[in-house]
Design an enzyme around this catalytic site. Sequence first.
Site, PDB file in Angstrom:
ATOM      1  N   ASN A 226       0.858  -1.169   0.000  1.00  0.00           N
ATOM      2  CA  ASN A 226       0.000   0.000   0.000  1.00  0.00           C
ATOM      3  C   ASN A 226       0.897   1.223   0.000  1.00  0.00           C
ATOM      4  OD1 ASN A 226      -1.699   2.171   1.536  1.00  0.00           O
ATOM      5  ND2 ASN A 226      -3.155   0.628   0.857  1.00  0.00           N
TER       6      ASN A 226
ATOM      7  N   GLU B 114       3.258 -14.159   4.746  1.00  0.00           N
ATOM      8  CA  GLU B 114       3.132 -15.092   5.866  1.00  0.00           C
ATOM      9  C   GLU B 114       1.969 -14.705   6.778  1.00  0.00           C
ATOM     10  OE1 GLU B 114       7.548 -14.567   4.893  1.00  0.00           O
ATOM     11  OE2 GLU B 114       5.751 -13.327   4.945  1.00  0.00           O
TER      12      GLU B 114
END
Length: 158
Positions: free
Chosen positions: A67, A77
């Site tokens: 972002n 993960e």
Amino acid sequence: MTQVFINGARDDPNVREFESLDPSIKELILAATEARKQAYCPYSNFAVGAALRTSDGSIYSGCNIENGAYATCICAERTAAVKAISEGKRDFVACAVVAQQDNGFTTPCGVCRQFLSEFVNGKDIPLYAAKPTNLPLRVLCTSVLQLLPNGFSFANGK
């Protein structure tokens, strides 16, 4: 002694041939490889896929999602872990991470290591790091606790 580098990784006892691994490990690595294809990484161009196996044999996969506000990015993960946890699965038994790095393997960042350690229930779990290359493929075989010795834990009194 000459060190041999295959797929950018030093040839050592923790690096194994993909074909020599148990089918369940291969399945986990392939799930991470597929998840990597969904990565949203327009800022770093560094795609990562991860897959977690839970104690009931289920596999949850995830990719990194970036972002423009960097603090809101999420690693592959943690994406996989959050998917599992949100479906009531909190007992992880193995993890695979797949990313392309020229020298060595990509292992979870410190935040992800700590996050995963929260859900290993006081035991260590294997972690397999690989590259999304054509076979023959080399795999780094390590574990969460090898990557995060002495991590924070209320169980440890830390």
